[in-house]
Design a protein around this motif. Structure first.
Motif, PDB file in Angstrom:
ATOM      1  N   VAL A 202       6.884  -4.702   4.304  1.00 46.54           N
ATOM      2  CA  VAL A 202       5.650  -3.917   4.376  1.00 46.54           C
ATOM      3  C   VAL A 202       4.598  -4.662   5.191  1.00 46.54           C
ATOM      4  O   VAL A 202       3.975  -4.101   6.095  1.00 46.54           O
ATOM      5  N   ALA A 257      -7.454   6.736   6.237  1.00 46.51           N
ATOM      6  CA  ALA A 257      -6.671   6.193   5.120  1.00 46.51           C
ATOM      7  C   ALA A 257      -7.091   6.820   3.803  1.00 46.51           C
ATOM      8  O   ALA A 257      -6.258   7.090   2.929  1.00 46.51           O
ATOM      9  N   GLY A 261      -4.118   9.278   3.571  1.00 49.89           N
ATOM     10  CA  GLY A 261      -3.234   8.236   3.067  1.00 49.89           C
ATOM     11  C   GLY A 261      -2.815   7.261   4.154  1.00 49.89           C
ATOM     12  O   GLY A 261      -2.773   7.608   5.340  1.00 49.89           O
ATOM     13  N   PRO A 262      -2.490   6.027   3.761  1.00 46.15           N
ATOM     14  CA  PRO A 262      -2.135   4.997   4.745  1.00 46.15           C
ATOM     15  C   PRO A 262      -0.894   5.331   5.579  1.00 46.15           C
ATOM     16  O   PRO A 262      -0.876   5.076   6.779  1.00 46.15           O
ATOM     17  N   LEU A 263       0.150   5.876   4.949  1.00 47.06           N
ATOM     18  CA  LEU A 263       1.384   6.119   5.695  1.00 47.06           C
ATOM     19  C   LEU A 263       1.169   7.110   6.829  1.00 47.06           C
ATOM     20  O   LEU A 263       1.581   6.856   7.971  1.00 47.06           O
ATOM     21  N   GLY A 307      -6.060   0.975   7.011  1.00 50.27           N
ATOM     22  CA  GLY A 307      -4.901   1.648   6.425  1.00 50.27           C
ATOM     23  C   GLY A 307      -3.789   0.679   6.057  1.00 50.27           C
ATOM     24  O   GLY A 307      -3.186   0.792   4.977  1.00 50.27           O
ATOM     25  N   GLN A 308      -3.517  -0.280   6.923  1.00 52.64           N
ATOM     26  CA  GLN A 308      -2.469  -1.244   6.627  1.00 52.64           C
ATOM     27  C   GLN A 308      -2.862  -2.160   5.474  1.00 52.64           C
ATOM     28  O   GLN A 308      -2.024  -2.510   4.635  1.00 52.64           O
ATOM     29  N   ARG A 311      -2.422  -0.277   2.324  1.00 47.53           N
ATOM     30  CA  ARG A 311      -0.981  -0.154   2.084  1.00 47.53           C
ATOM     31  C   ARG A 311      -0.400  -1.461   1.550  1.00 47.53           C
ATOM     32  O   ARG A 311       0.416  -1.455   0.622  1.00 47.53           O
ATOM     33  N   ARG A 314      -1.349  -1.938  -2.094  1.00 50.21           N
ATOM     34  CA  ARG A 314      -0.711  -1.002  -3.017  1.00 50.21           C
ATOM     35  C   ARG A 314       0.794  -1.155  -3.082  1.00 50.21           C
ATOM     36  O   ARG A 314       1.409  -0.874  -4.125  1.00 50.21           O
ATOM     37  N   MET A 315       1.432  -1.594  -1.994  1.00 44.27           N
ATOM     38  CA  MET A 315       2.877  -1.478  -1.912  1.00 44.27           C
ATOM     39  C   MET A 315       3.626  -2.798  -1.835  1.00 44.27           C
ATOM     40  O   MET A 315       4.853  -2.811  -2.005  1.00 44.27           O
ATOM     41  N   HIS A 373       8.494   1.687   4.268  1.00 39.34           N
ATOM     42  CA  HIS A 373       8.027   2.638   3.255  1.00 39.34           C
ATOM     43  C   HIS A 373       9.182   3.077   2.358  1.00 39.34           C
ATOM     44  O   HIS A 373       9.056   3.098   1.126  1.00 39.34           O
ATOM     45  N   HIS A 377       9.660   1.939  -1.726  1.00 39.34           N
ATOM     46  CA  HIS A 377       9.715   2.934  -2.799  1.00 39.34           C
ATOM     47  C   HIS A 377      11.037   2.872  -3.555  1.00 39.34           C
ATOM     48  O   HIS A 377      11.081   3.158  -4.765  1.00 39.34           O
TER      49      HIS A 377
END
Length: 379
Positions: A202, A257, A261-263, A307-308, A311, A314-315, A373, A377
């Motif tokens: 990520v 973002a 959303g970031p993606l 955005g990154q 992300r 969160r990820m 991504h 997940h």
């Protein structure tokens, strides 16, 4: 006021880092350096930051965020003073390494504080505001610092950086709460983050995306000189346009973002770069057309920052501050890789290849985004 102080701290950091680019010639003359040696002023900083930032952030992970910021800014101010007083090139290089260590403690922690004080639906906007300082440093701070350096001596620019850093120290001491909540980390946290390959995948998108941009950006001056016939004033004007586009992109990316959303934000930016970058392989154009391309290139490029970071927080599956430190290191890795690819492309295929090569790297970045991504997940 807290967000403004954090942004101002990043402005001081950005000015201290990037003003050296505008002052390379007088610094080189002052210490009798050749081009390769003067390049170490930038290389030493990038390498030290990439290695030192994650380690220092982990080592200070149990300290209050205010104290870490104060220590980092104190180190950065000291390094600026050392640069201004440096009697030899060796001291200069050592001071640049020290400045990287100070900056490596400040920038990721400001992002961590921004993430901790903002609601999830506003994280993009707050991140963008905090990092606007770095962007404005390139647009306003670097030209102003360069002018001051050429007018009053190159050392004066670093004295200014030291003063700005001290002002930020006072602001941090006044406005950042001592008991700001944060997740305690240590070297074990860094070890776990480095072992978390899904999280690294990520974070690694920062490297692939910025790598595509720096294929062109690092080599923009010789490209414009050879294909547009631009000299100092023309190149400077386009770089100013790039900086203004970066400011717009920084805020636009934060807004996107939060809204989509970031993606989706990052995927859209990859597609835009894939569409925009080939234009640099088909110069010359009319001046106004090239100006438009340059602005779009900057907006799409710098919209990725907020955005990154959202992300990554969160990820990545890691403590936010450690992940953000690794993300900051990935920025310098991407710049180094992209610059190297661009230099190789010019040597093998000529400057006209830069746009298409950059777009090709942006395709890789898009695939990287989608893969990271999906893997994150599944994990």
């Amino acid at each position: 006021m807290l967000v403004f102080i954090l942004s101002l701290a990043n402005f001081a950091i950005g000015m201290g880092v990037f003003v050296a680019i505008g002052l390379l010639l007088p610094i080189r003359q002052a210490f009798g350096l050749d081009e390769t040696q003067s390049g170490l002023i930038l290389t030493i900083y990038a390498v030290t930051y990439a290695i030192g930032s994650p380690v220092l952030v982990a080592l200070t992970g149990a300290r209050s965020r205010r104290n870490v910021l104060l220590i980092g800014l104190g180190i950065f101010a000291l390094s600026a003073i050392m640069i201004a007083l440096a009697p030899t090139a060796q001291v200069l290089f050592g001071a640049r390494a020290l400045s990287a260590l100070g900056a490596g403690m400040v920038t990721p922690v400001t992002a961590g504080v921004a993430a901790s004080i903002s609601a999830p639906e506003r994280q993009g906007k707050v991140m963008a505001t905090v990092f606007a300082g770095l962007t404005f440093a390139q647009v306003l701070g670097v030209p102003a610092g360069t002018w001051i350096g050429y007018t009053f001596g190159w050392q004066s620019a670093f004295w200014l950086v030291a003063v700005l850093s001290i002002v930020c120290i006072a602001g941090i001491a006044r406005f950042v709460p001592h008991d700001l909540p944060f997740e305690v980390t240590g070297l074990h946290s860094l070890g776990e983050a480095l072992a978390n390959w899904r999280g690294l995948l990520v974070i690694g998108f920062t490297t692939s995306f910025l790598g595509s941009i720096y294929v062109i950006y690092t080599n923009i001056a010789p490209l414009l000189e050879s294909r547009m016939g631009y000299e100092r004033d023309g190149i400077t004007f386009l770089l100013i346009l790039f900086g203004l586009g970066a400011v717009v992109g920084n805020y636009l990316g934060g807004w996107m973002a939060d809204r989509v959303g970031p993606l989706r934000t990052l995927g859209t930016l990859c597609l835009l770069q894939i569409a925009i970058m080939p234009a640099f392989s088909f110069l010359p154009y009319a001046d106004w057309m090239l100006a438009g391309v340059m602005i779009l290139f900057a907006v799409a490029g710098w919209s990725f920052v907020a955005g990154q970071q959202v992300r990554v927080v969160r990820m990545s599956g890691n403590p936010p501050t450690v992940s953000l430190a690794l993300n900051a290191a990935a920025i310098y890795l991407g710049a180094t890789i992209g610059s190297s690819i661009g230099a190789l492309a010019i040597g093998a295929l000529g400057p006209d290849s830069l746009g298409l090569i950059g777009a090709g790297v942006a395709v890789i970045a898009l695939l990287h985004l989608l893969l990271s991504h999906r893997v994150a997940h599944r994990g």
